[in-house]
Write an enzyme that holds these catalytic residues in place. Sequence first.
Site, PDB file in Angstrom:
ATOM      1  N   THR A 180      -8.884   6.322  -1.815  1.00  0.00           N
ATOM      2  CA  THR A 180     -10.193   5.718  -2.047  1.00  0.00           C
ATOM      3  C   THR A 180     -11.297   6.741  -1.795  1.00  0.00           C
ATOM      4  O   THR A 180     -12.406   6.596  -2.319  1.00  0.00           O
ATOM      5  CB  THR A 180     -10.406   4.490  -1.143  1.00  0.00           C
ATOM      6  OG1 THR A 180      -9.941   4.801   0.170  1.00  0.00           O
ATOM      7  CG2 THR A 180      -9.661   3.285  -1.669  1.00  0.00           C
ATOM      8  N   HIS A 201       0.805  -1.234   0.000  1.00  0.00           N
ATOM      9  CA  HIS A 201       0.000   0.000   0.000  1.00  0.00           C
ATOM     10  C   HIS A 201       0.830   1.273   0.000  1.00  0.00           C
ATOM     11  O   HIS A 201       0.262   2.365   0.170  1.00  0.00           O
ATOM     12  CB  HIS A 201      -0.925   0.048   1.217  1.00  0.00           C
ATOM     13  CG  HIS A 201      -1.957  -1.024   1.260  1.00  0.00           C
ATOM     14  ND1 HIS A 201      -3.234  -0.865   0.764  1.00  0.00           N
ATOM     15  CD2 HIS A 201      -1.911  -2.285   1.729  1.00  0.00           C
ATOM     16  CE1 HIS A 201      -3.934  -1.978   0.943  1.00  0.00           C
ATOM     17  NE2 HIS A 201      -3.137  -2.865   1.531  1.00  0.00           N
ATOM     18  N   LYS A 212      -8.948  13.627   5.273  1.00  0.00           N
ATOM     19  CA  LYS A 212      -8.109  12.420   5.237  1.00  0.00           C
ATOM     20  C   LYS A 212      -7.075  12.575   6.340  1.00  0.00           C
ATOM     21  O   LYS A 212      -6.982  13.643   6.957  1.00  0.00           O
ATOM     22  CB  LYS A 212      -7.436  12.251   3.869  1.00  0.00           C
ATOM     23  CG  LYS A 212      -6.740  13.515   3.333  1.00  0.00           C
ATOM     24  CD  LYS A 212      -6.165  13.293   1.934  1.00  0.00           C
ATOM     25  CE  LYS A 212      -7.128  13.612   0.805  1.00  0.00           C
ATOM     26  NZ  LYS A 212      -7.236  12.561  -0.188  1.00  0.00           N
ATOM     27  N   ARG A 213      -6.289  11.527   6.621  1.00  0.00           N
ATOM     28  CA  ARG A 213      -5.223  11.674   7.606  1.00  0.00           C
ATOM     29  C   ARG A 213      -4.322  12.838   7.215  1.00  0.00           C
ATOM     30  O   ARG A 213      -4.100  13.094   6.028  1.00  0.00           O
ATOM     31  CB  ARG A 213      -4.423  10.369   7.696  1.00  0.00           C
ATOM     32  CG  ARG A 213      -5.162   9.272   8.447  1.00  0.00           C
ATOM     33  CD  ARG A 213      -5.471   9.678   9.873  1.00  0.00           C
ATOM     34  NE  ARG A 213      -4.257   9.690  10.670  1.00  0.00           N
ATOM     35  CZ  ARG A 213      -3.909   8.730  11.525  1.00  0.00           C
ATOM     36  NH1 ARG A 213      -4.681   7.689  11.710  1.00  0.00           N
ATOM     37  NH2 ARG A 213      -2.788   8.830  12.207  1.00  0.00           N
ATOM     38  N   LYS A 245     -15.161   7.905  -3.494  1.00  0.00           N
ATOM     39  CA  LYS A 245     -16.405   8.166  -2.752  1.00  0.00           C
ATOM     40  C   LYS A 245     -16.994   9.513  -3.130  1.00  0.00           C
ATOM     41  O   LYS A 245     -18.212   9.645  -3.316  1.00  0.00           O
ATOM     42  CB  LYS A 245     -16.132   8.115  -1.240  1.00  0.00           C
ATOM     43  CG  LYS A 245     -15.713   6.729  -0.755  1.00  0.00           C
ATOM     44  CD  LYS A 245     -15.113   6.733   0.648  1.00  0.00           C
ATOM     45  CE  LYS A 245     -14.371   5.403   0.869  1.00  0.00           C
ATOM     46  NZ  LYS A 245     -13.539   5.398   2.079  1.00  0.00           N
ATOM     47  N   LYS A 256       0.326  14.278   1.693  1.00  0.00           N
ATOM     48  CA  LYS A 256      -1.044  14.540   1.210  1.00  0.00           C
ATOM     49  C   LYS A 256      -1.292  16.041   0.992  1.00  0.00           C
ATOM     50  O   LYS A 256      -2.285  16.437   0.407  1.00  0.00           O
ATOM     51  CB  LYS A 256      -2.071  13.986   2.201  1.00  0.00           C
ATOM     52  CG  LYS A 256      -2.040  12.455   2.328  1.00  0.00           C
ATOM     53  CD  LYS A 256      -3.090  11.960   3.323  1.00  0.00           C
ATOM     54  CE  LYS A 256      -2.976  10.484   3.662  1.00  0.00           C
ATOM     55  NZ  LYS A 256      -3.591   9.598   2.643  1.00  0.00           N
TER      56      LYS A 256
HETATM   57  O1  BZD Z   1      -3.998   2.536   1.778  1.00  0.00           O
HETATM   58  C1  BZD Z   1      -3.383   3.704   2.289  1.00  0.00           C
HETATM   59  C2  BZD Z   1      -2.717   4.449   1.155  1.00  0.00           C
HETATM   60  O2  BZD Z   1      -2.017   5.572   1.662  1.00  0.00           O
HETATM   61  C3  BZD Z   1      -3.792   4.879   0.176  1.00  0.00           C
HETATM   62  O3  BZD Z   1      -3.212   5.512  -0.930  1.00  0.00           O
HETATM   63  C4  BZD Z   1      -4.583   3.656  -0.281  1.00  0.00           C
HETATM   64  O4  BZD Z   1      -5.690   4.045  -1.028  1.00  0.00           O
HETATM   65  C5  BZD Z   1      -5.082   2.851   0.918  1.00  0.00           C
HETATM   66  C6  BZD Z   1      -5.751   1.560   0.512  1.00  0.00           C
HETATM   67  O5  BZD Z   1      -4.962   0.850  -0.383  1.00  0.00           O
HETATM   68  N1  BZD Z   1      -2.462   3.338   3.331  1.00  0.00           N
HETATM   69  C7  BZD Z   1      -2.834   3.410   4.613  1.00  0.00           C
HETATM   70  O6  BZD Z   1      -3.946   3.796   4.942  1.00  0.00           O
HETATM   71  N2  BZD Z   1      -1.915   2.982   5.514  1.00  0.00           N
HETATM   72  C8  BZD Z   1      -2.111   2.935   6.838  1.00  0.00           C
HETATM   73  O7  BZD Z   1      -3.103   3.357   7.377  1.00  0.00           O
HETATM   74  C9  BZD Z   1      -1.028   2.309   7.656  1.00  0.00           C
HETATM   75  C10 BZD Z   1      -1.351   1.867   8.911  1.00  0.00           C
HETATM   76  C11 BZD Z   1      -0.381   1.269   9.691  1.00  0.00           C
HETATM   77  C12 BZD Z   1       0.909   1.141   9.227  1.00  0.00           C
HETATM   78  C13 BZD Z   1       1.227   1.586   7.952  1.00  0.00           C
HETATM   79  C14 BZD Z   1       0.262   2.182   7.172  1.00  0.00           C
END
Ligand code: BZD
Length: 835
Positions: A681, A377, A570-571, A685, A576
């Site tokens: 994602t 990811h 978003k986070r 939405k 970002k």
């Molecule tokens: O995963 C996210 C990516 O940043 C997005 O681009 C992608 O759309 C989504 C789904 O594939 N990654 C995360 O959300 N990652 C985490 O939350 C995470 C959590 C714990 C440790 C490392 C990453």
Amino acid sequence: VKSVEASIPEPQREAWKKHQVEGFTDKDGFEKEVVRHVETTLARSLFNCDEGAAYSATSLAFRDRLITEWNRTQQRQTTADTKRVYYLSLEFLMGRALDNAMLNVGLKDVARGGIDDLGFRIEDIIEQEHDAALGNGGLGRLAACFLDSLASLNYPAWGYGLRYRYGIFKQEIINGYQVEVPDYWLDFNPWEFPRHDVTVDIQFYGNVRKSQDENGKTVAHWEGGEIVTAVAYDMPIPGYATPSTNNLRLWSSKASSGEFDFQKFNNGDYESSVADQQRAETISAVLYPNDNLDRGKELRLKQQYFWVAASLYDIVRRFKKSKRAWREFPDQVAIQLNDTHPTLAVVELQRILVDIEGLEWDEAWNIVTSTFGYTNHTVLPEALEKWPVGLMQHLLPRHLQIIYDINLFFLQTVEKKFPNDREMLTSVSIIEESQPKMVRMAYLAIVGSHKVNGVAELHSDLIQTTIFKDFVKIFGADKFTNVTNGITPRRWLHQANPRLSELIASKTGGHEFLKDLTQLNKLELSIDDDAFRKEWAEIKYANKVRLTKYIKKTLDVTVNPAALFDVQVKRIHEYKRQQLNIFGVIHRYLALKAMSPEERKKQLPRVSIFGGKAAPGYWMAKQIIHLINNVGAVVNKDPDIGDLLKVIYLEDYNVSKAEMIVPASDLSEHISTAGTEASGTSNMKFVLNGGLIIGTCDGANIEITREIGQENIFLFGTLSEDVEDLRHAHTYGSHTVDSDLNKVFDTIQSGTFGEPNDFGAMVAAVRDHGDFYLVSDDFQSYIDTQKMVDTEYRNQDEWVRKCIRSVARMGFFSSDRCINEYAEGIWNVEPLVVK
Ligand code: BZD
């Protein structure tokens, strides 16, 4: 499918059948169940039933319904004895369950009537539920969407995760700063079934003894150390418009009730035995709140092994019941690794097969690699998981030996293919020869799986050409693939935006599109229908009014629902680029301030809405939150500005808030530095709910553009292939920041938004420290593109047409399509058709 009944012995069959529970199907039956739960399960008098109790009783009524279908689904799957999928994820960001259950079972209208009869409003009852927030962001929500699709498509599938006592923290904004509050969500959770009879003892620490068996073969024995018990908690996952109800099994830790405790207890060491208990319980106590950052904490590694070992034990136990030969394991079991967090499962399965079941290494390894698939990811180096060899040795001594052996055999095959290439060997070794030595979990996951996938086309290309390029040379390109992410249209359209869902149903021939999202394309046939477009616009407006009221209630700020709602939720992360957004907002504010009152009157009103959590230890992300809030405090009360610009920070962004915010957006921002956002994602939405996007050529934005047409999206900024050169130029050439952005910086540093220099580090990151995220490079094209947005929004008729066309072309982004791709290309599983 063989008859489920056949599993009940003949003499008892009649009695069981006679009393089989048939869930309610009408209003009367529903009310009866609710009243029964209020009076007996909750032990409340009917005259003392508040909204909380009504929520509890309603949920229990639906839970009962789900569990009967759950039982039948499990029976069906056991009888059919076909291959199952196991989705291993440390995060499942489920949100609320009640509304989803009512809609998927098809009884929301029944419930609405019943709840109304009993004196409540269904919306208020739904609002009572606490989100199940066992995840950080996109990765966790993706897992939740996948569970919905797996059940809706009738795949025999289980999710496995951890039952955290505390989910992601609750965010409060106090004086403009983020404050974290623990999220204790288990007080009353009607959606889980504790399975106190399903437990697994998990071993940690200890040491390894080797012995010879009667054939002279070396056998490893992992001995000593400590034992913690895993207890299963099950959550039923209902499919949409199908009886299939799958299982999400979450493990909770508790002290093992072995001798160890009793000894202490008998010795009168009561306090220390309670302390042991608490220590064991900490394993599943808390979700780590970092997204895309690896922190290397021992407790996190313990969580990973605890969860992986319990899940594999469960999976193997289920397989063994079928009495098949081990080589058939991959025909019965597919395990998907959601990122590297469950990678120890590769090692654990090899350990079970070799040490416990006595298989030869090669045979076992064949089984292991045919079983696992790995989804990556991220390409961000700081997010790639590594564990110190010393820690692994201490916590999981036998696993470290197995990792060394896996690495040895792997490097031998590499050596054969690339003789005398030392560089290649060091670059792909699972062990990084650093100080201290580290285990590279992504490399272990690649070597241990038969397929590796990225989550959007650009991302899958990038992993194959950058971080994993040597593995492509070794294993060939076929092992690497792409599965572009998707979202469930049930929650993200039907549930979040019921009026839009009804309107779409009226134009596409019913609710079929919720099972086959490509049917949305029929909407284009109605695009010239004036009444349709009018209703479309009215629905958007009503959703904005709802958000307006929420903003008024929670922040006491009045915003104009006719303004353009510009949303970035978003986070919070530098990649970002919420900082780019807020710098753009400041630029807009300065421009408005510089205008004459007449000129201002001609401007388009805009509400800039932000939301999202920062990891508690991510100082820069917290600065960004602080700046946004301080800008809001100044702008929102500036009498020169009035309605023309409002800046809103929504507290505690989570799944249930997203369900309100997403349908209310006109424009949403997906503006990561090109090449950094694997997919995204929420972009899907927002478009699915009739909002347009401003975004970079990154992640799934690229495929969204391809599907909906570039005339329907506002793209800007650097392309991923140019990012490296620009970064290099910033560091080694002369880096200048354009004058508009400099004005923004000067305003910040003049103290307009708080103490002068309060945000010095944010400014310096761009101006003086190499601008790693290319904010300065993209600023001008961002501002220009936002001007185009203003212009286009004034033409409301054309804007609405763009929204409708976009929605009509979003069929590809259903998580159903995504799950079907995994099923065919990676898992080799088929749905179990329900008669
Ligand atoms: O995963 C996210 C990516 O940043 C997005 O681009 C992608 O759309 C989504 C789904 O594939 N990654 C995360 O959300 N990652 C985490 O939350 C995470 C959590 C714990 C440790 C490392 C990453």
